[in-house]
Design a protein around this motif. Structure first.
Motif, PDB file in Angstrom:
ATOM      1  N   PRO A 113      76.935  -6.700 -77.639  1.00 49.46           N
ATOM      2  CA  PRO A 113      77.243  -8.366 -77.625  1.00 49.46           C
ATOM      3  C   PRO A 113      77.299  -8.933 -78.983  1.00 49.46           C
ATOM      4  CG  PRO A 113      75.282  -7.789 -76.134  1.00 49.46           C
ATOM      5  CD  PRO A 113      75.636  -6.572 -76.837  1.00 49.46           C
ATOM      6  N   PHE A 114      76.850  -8.407 -79.961  1.00 51.93           N
ATOM      7  CA  PHE A 114      76.829  -9.036 -81.338  1.00 51.93           C
ATOM      8  C   PHE A 114      78.202  -8.675 -82.026  1.00 51.93           C
ATOM      9  CE2 PHE A 114      72.243  -8.691 -80.848  1.00 51.93           C
ATOM     10  CZ  PHE A 114      71.900 -10.246 -81.190  1.00 51.93           C
ATOM     11  N   MET A 115      78.628  -7.281 -81.792  1.00 49.86           N
ATOM     12  CA  MET A 115      79.987  -6.515 -81.913  1.00 49.86           C
ATOM     13  C   MET A 115      81.114  -7.630 -81.625  1.00 49.86           C
ATOM     14  SD  MET A 115      81.722  -3.229 -81.623  1.00 49.86           S
ATOM     15  CE  MET A 115      82.311  -3.461 -79.853  1.00 49.86           C
ATOM     16  N   SER A 139      85.893 -16.286 -94.329  1.00 52.26           N
ATOM     17  CA  SER A 139      85.249 -16.277 -93.187  1.00 52.26           C
ATOM     18  C   SER A 139      85.783 -15.173 -92.223  1.00 52.26           C
ATOM     19  CB  SER A 139      85.194 -17.752 -92.326  1.00 52.26           C
ATOM     20  OG  SER A 139      84.530 -18.626 -93.011  1.00 52.26           O
ATOM     21  N   PHE A 140      87.017 -15.070 -92.004  1.00 51.63           N
ATOM     22  CA  PHE A 140      87.679 -14.017 -91.315  1.00 51.63           C
ATOM     23  C   PHE A 140      87.313 -12.658 -91.935  1.00 51.63           C
ATOM     24  CE2 PHE A 140      91.262 -11.179 -90.779  1.00 51.63           C
ATOM     25  CZ  PHE A 140      91.273 -11.219 -89.310  1.00 51.63           C
ATOM     26  N   ILE A 141      87.373 -12.418 -93.142  1.00 52.75           N
ATOM     27  CA  ILE A 141      86.822 -11.032 -93.809  1.00 52.75           C
ATOM     28  C   ILE A 141      85.510 -10.761 -93.623  1.00 52.75           C
ATOM     29  CG2 ILE A 141      86.956 -10.096 -96.225  1.00 52.75           C
ATOM     30  CD1 ILE A 141      89.363 -11.736 -96.897  1.00 52.75           C
ATOM     31  N   LEU A 142      84.624 -11.781 -93.774  1.00 47.56           N
ATOM     32  CA  LEU A 142      83.325 -11.458 -93.742  1.00 47.56           C
ATOM     33  C   LEU A 142      83.181 -11.170 -92.182  1.00 47.56           C
ATOM     34  CD1 LEU A 142      80.364 -11.579 -94.851  1.00 47.56           C
ATOM     35  CD2 LEU A 142      80.344 -14.096 -94.239  1.00 47.56           C
ATOM     36  N   LEU A 143      83.603 -12.007 -91.194  1.00 44.64           N
ATOM     37  CA  LEU A 143      83.255 -11.660 -89.677  1.00 44.64           C
ATOM     38  C   LEU A 143      83.924 -10.089 -89.382  1.00 44.64           C
ATOM     39  CD1 LEU A 143      84.114 -15.252 -88.532  1.00 44.64           C
ATOM     40  CD2 LEU A 143      81.738 -13.770 -88.381  1.00 44.64           C
ATOM     41  N   ILE A 144      85.130 -10.002 -89.887  1.00 50.91           N
ATOM     42  CA  ILE A 144      85.746  -8.609 -89.914  1.00 50.91           C
ATOM     43  C   ILE A 144      84.708  -7.371 -90.146  1.00 50.91           C
ATOM     44  CG2 ILE A 144      87.382  -6.953 -90.239  1.00 50.91           C
ATOM     45  CD1 ILE A 144      88.035  -9.001 -87.852  1.00 50.91           C
ATOM     46  N   ILE A 145      84.268  -7.507 -91.371  1.00 55.48           N
ATOM     47  CA  ILE A 145      83.271  -6.423 -91.855  1.00 55.48           C
ATOM     48  C   ILE A 145      81.961  -6.509 -90.963  1.00 55.48           C
ATOM     49  CG2 ILE A 145      81.679  -6.261 -94.033  1.00 55.48           C
ATOM     50  CD1 ILE A 145      83.823  -7.671 -95.871  1.00 55.48           C
ATOM     51  N   LEU A 146      81.441  -7.668 -90.793  1.00 52.35           N
ATOM     52  CA  LEU A 146      80.330  -7.428 -89.751  1.00 52.35           C
ATOM     53  C   LEU A 146      80.541  -6.847 -88.353  1.00 52.35           C
ATOM     54  CD1 LEU A 146      78.691 -11.136 -90.227  1.00 52.35           C
ATOM     55  CD2 LEU A 146      77.850  -8.943 -90.881  1.00 52.35           C
ATOM     56  N   PHE A 147      81.776  -7.152 -88.009  1.00 49.30           N
ATOM     57  CA  PHE A 147      82.187  -6.431 -86.819  1.00 49.30           C
ATOM     58  C   PHE A 147      82.396  -5.037 -87.165  1.00 49.30           C
ATOM     59  CE2 PHE A 147      86.044  -4.683 -84.669  1.00 49.30           C
ATOM     60  CZ  PHE A 147      85.708  -4.712 -83.324  1.00 49.30           C
ATOM     61  N   LEU A 148      83.052  -4.463 -88.093  1.00 51.32           N
ATOM     62  CA  LEU A 148      83.078  -3.099 -88.262  1.00 51.32           C
ATOM     63  C   LEU A 148      81.869  -2.509 -88.623  1.00 51.32           C
ATOM     64  CD1 LEU A 148      86.443  -3.148 -90.552  1.00 51.32           C
ATOM     65  CD2 LEU A 148      86.326  -2.435 -88.212  1.00 51.32           C
ATOM     66  N   LEU A 151      80.541  -2.120 -85.014  1.00 49.81           N
ATOM     67  CA  LEU A 151      81.475  -0.832 -84.489  1.00 49.81           C
ATOM     68  C   LEU A 151      81.056   0.190 -85.208  1.00 49.81           C
ATOM     69  CD1 LEU A 151      83.831  -0.186 -82.536  1.00 49.81           C
ATOM     70  CD2 LEU A 151      85.216  -0.532 -84.437  1.00 49.81           C
ATOM     71  N   THR A 152      80.915   0.598 -86.180  1.00 50.36           N
ATOM     72  CA  THR A 152      80.576   1.903 -86.728  1.00 50.36           C
ATOM     73  C   THR A 152      79.021   2.369 -86.361  1.00 50.36           C
ATOM     74  OG1 THR A 152      81.721   1.494 -88.860  1.00 50.36           O
ATOM     75  CG2 THR A 152      80.300   3.195 -88.981  1.00 50.36           C
TER      76      THR A 152
END
Length: 168
Positions: A113-115, A139-148, A151-152
């Protein structure tokens, strides 16, 4: 001594805590990536990190751990930092493949759910990016880094689950 580290993978975090213990540093507390250590005998403690199990009350879980001689060092959100004196023998919460697989599956279930939340939040920044807002880009870059990162981590635990499935 206080050290800052950011882990998403609890197994890597646990390995690091056990390395710190081998160097003579015992974990005393944790909060948002800040670990407080005190001097100890090298290798005096063995650490495990657990995700509070579903279906059990926290009190039941803590009482069970204490009855088995496990010290609850700290708790953060649903994560529990546990240790046992190395002189008391090996310390593994999940000693058989089936229980380890269930543990890994609960971690994947916890992180998914966090991803997805990070991905949705990142996508919500796209209109602002088109408008040229630097805050939205950041914000977009930070959120994509957190998403990745999530995911990893999920993929790593899914590989561990697949590996256990091959052994069963």
């Amino acid at each position: 001594m206080i050290k800052f580290r950011w882990y998403v993978d609890s197994q890597k975090e646990q390995d690091w805590l056990n390395e710190m213990s081998k160097k003579g540093w015992a974990l005393k507390s944790f909060f948002l990536g800040f670990y407080k250590f005190e001097k100890c005998e090298p290798g005096e403690y063995i650490y495990q990190i657990d995700l509070l199990p579903e279906g059990k009350s926290k009190q039941e879980y803590f009482e069970f751990m204490e009855e088995t001689g496990v010290e609850i060092v700290d708790r953060w959100f649903y994560w529990v930092y546990l240790c046992k004196k190395a002189s008391e023998g090996p310390f593994e919460l999940y000693s058989d493949n089936e229980s380890l697989k269930l543990h890994y599956e609960s971690i994947v279930k916890f992180f998914k759910p966090f991803m997805y939340l990070e991905l949705i939040a990142a996508l919500l920044q796209v209109p602002g990016i088109c408008g040229g807002s630097y805050l939205n880009i950041f914000s977009f870059i930070l959120l994509i880094i957190l998403f990745l990162g999530f995911l990893t981590t999920i993929k790593s635990f899914e590989k561990r689950i697949d590996s256990i499935d091959k052994d069963i």
